[in-house]
Design a protein around this motif. Structure first.
Motif, short mmCIF file in Angstrom:
data_model
loop_
_atom_site.label_atom_id
_atom_site.label_comp_id
_atom_site.label_asym_id
_atom_site.label_seq_id
_atom_site.Cartn_x
_atom_site.Cartn_y
_atom_site.Cartn_z
N ASP A 12 0.81 -1.14 0.08
CA ASP A 12 0.12 0.21 -0.22
C ASP A 12 0.67 1.28 -0.14
O ASP A 12 0.15 2.32 0.15
N ARG A 13 2.07 1.15 -0.10
CA ARG A 13 2.99 2.23 -0.14
C ARG A 13 4.34 2.10 -0.82
O ARG A 13 4.90 0.77 -0.97
N ARG A 30 1.44 6.62 -1.71
CA ARG A 30 0.37 5.81 -0.88
C ARG A 30 -0.99 5.48 -1.63
O ARG A 30 -1.23 6.15 -2.34
N ARG A 33 -4.81 4.11 -0.73
CA ARG A 33 -5.92 3.85 0.58
C ARG A 33 -7.39 3.51 -0.40
O ARG A 33 -7.83 4.20 -1.13
N THR A 47 -11.22 2.59 0.90
CA THR A 47 -12.54 2.39 1.78
C THR A 47 -13.88 2.00 1.25
O THR A 47 -14.14 2.41 0.20
#
Length: 384
Positions: free
Chosen positions: A152-153, A174, A176, A178
């Motif tokens: 994730d990075r 990065r 992310r 959700t």
């Protein structure tokens, strides 16, 4: 979309959120948005470029192909490219889409962010930055490229010619994802990018950013060798609830997890020149946070430069070799070892500092002694 699967258990379920088969093409939509939308018309009336022009349609990972735009959704992007006069840049893409399953609509938000610029100057800010990107679950980029990539990075330290205000410049990336239902319930999310994808995106953004800033090297940055397989990389991941840590966290004698929280630790393996132990606390009902870190770097000058200006120039204590400072919450020591020397760094939160046995300074000495031996360096810290 890359076929490289995220590695289960490398950082714990509270970090990697998995979406359970309800999104169809939604994951591909995120990947397509993983750059700043430049075309504005179409999706593919022409070859579109993203993130300062670093990524082009149908090049590199599959998320840049036409199939990535299935599923609809909306994209918003912001971008500020670095330049010779202002060597700082950002690129952020937010992709919003939804999926309905069993009568419930889940709205997903996927964000990919890239940053270009110098590492933080103040020691506390630099330490937090190091804790974010020097993770035990990450892979060092192949071919001695000075950076790391995780699921994730990613982070890449740029050549010295790109230094800003006397500090190393780096490119960071990065991701992310959700998922939230109309009722406000959070849903697990599938990781959409593999480590190899993260690395390719990172190198492309770094190359473009350096050209914009006027400090690009003659040759392009490339992955010349593949990442090791999960069976080869030697990473270790443990949780405080499932392991008694008989030898200490990351096998550093006396390094202990604090009480009252669930802890996960990760440790790099199979690389004598870069050793990272990272510990994350996951409070019940709360957000995960960095709790501890031990790093040893030798023979990798650009990664070692990340620690420049953080330690003192005096001997760290009686019987110790090198220069630096050793304290209860943080410690940094540099010592001679082969070409370029070796750097040792430790930072602990209050709970881990209290739990260290017989104390954080002795725990640091234990870690330094073991890391120096693995790197083939002469002893730096005394035994005792």
């Amino acid at each position: 979309m890359s076929e490289e699967a995220p590695r289960e258990g490398r950082r714990g379920a509270w970090v990697r959120r998995y979406r359970k088969g309800v999104i169809g093409g939604v994951a591909l939509v995120l990947a397509a948005g993983a750059g700043c939308w430049a075309g504005g018309v179409g999706p593919f009336a022409e070859k579109d470029r993203y993130c300062w022009g670093a990524w082009e349609q149908d090049s590199g990972p599959g998320f840049l192909g036409k199939q990535a735009f299935s599923g609809g959704g909306t994209r918003t992007a912001t971008s500020a490219a670095p330049s010779a006069g202002s060597p700082r840049g950002t690129c952020t893409v937010t992709v919003r889409t939804s999926s309905t399953a069993s009568g419930e609509t889940i709205r997903y938000e996927d964000v990919v962010s890239v940053g270009y610029g110098p590492v933080p100057g103040p020691a506390a800010e630099r330490a937090a930055w190091l804790g974010e990107f020097l993770q035990g679950s990450a892979e060092r980029l192949p071919g001695d490229l000075p950076g790391l990539a995780d699921a994730d990075r990613g982070m890449l330290v740029l050549p010295k010619e790109c230094d800003v205000e006397g500090r190393p410049a780096a490119v960071t990336l990065r991701t992310r994802s959700t998922g939230v239902s109309a009722s406000g319930t959070s849903h697990s999310v599938v990781a959409t990018l593999g480590t190899g994808d993260i690395a390719k995106m990172l190198l492309a953004a770094a190359g473009r950013g350096m050209r914009e800033a006027g400090c690009a090297p003659a040759g392009a940055l490339r992955l010349k060798t593949p990442f090791p397989t999960p069976e080869q990389d030697g990473h270790k991941a443990r949780t405080a609830e499932s392991s008694p840590f008989p030898q200490g966290v990351c096998e550093i004698t006396g390094l202990r997890a604090g009480e009252g929280e669930a802890y996960v630790w990760n440790q790099t393996g199979g690389d004598r020149r870069l050793q990272i132990c990272s510990v994350t606390a996951a409070p019940r009902g709360g957000e995960p946070r960095a709790a501890g870190q031990f790093v040893a770097v030798s023979g990798l000058p650009r990664l070692q430069a990340l620690f420049d200006g953080m330690g003192g120039e005096a001997a760290p204590g009686p019987g110790r070799r090198g220069k630096g400072t050793v304290g209860a919450r943080s410690a940094l020591v540099r010592a001679g070892c082969g070409e370029g020397g070796i750097v040792f760094f430790q930072q602990l939160d209050a709970a881990m500092a209290r739990a260290a046995s017989p104390g954080p300074e002795r725990v640091f000495a234990n870690g330094v002694r073991a890391a120096a031996a693995r790197a083939g360096c002469a002893p730096v810290a005394p035994v005792g």
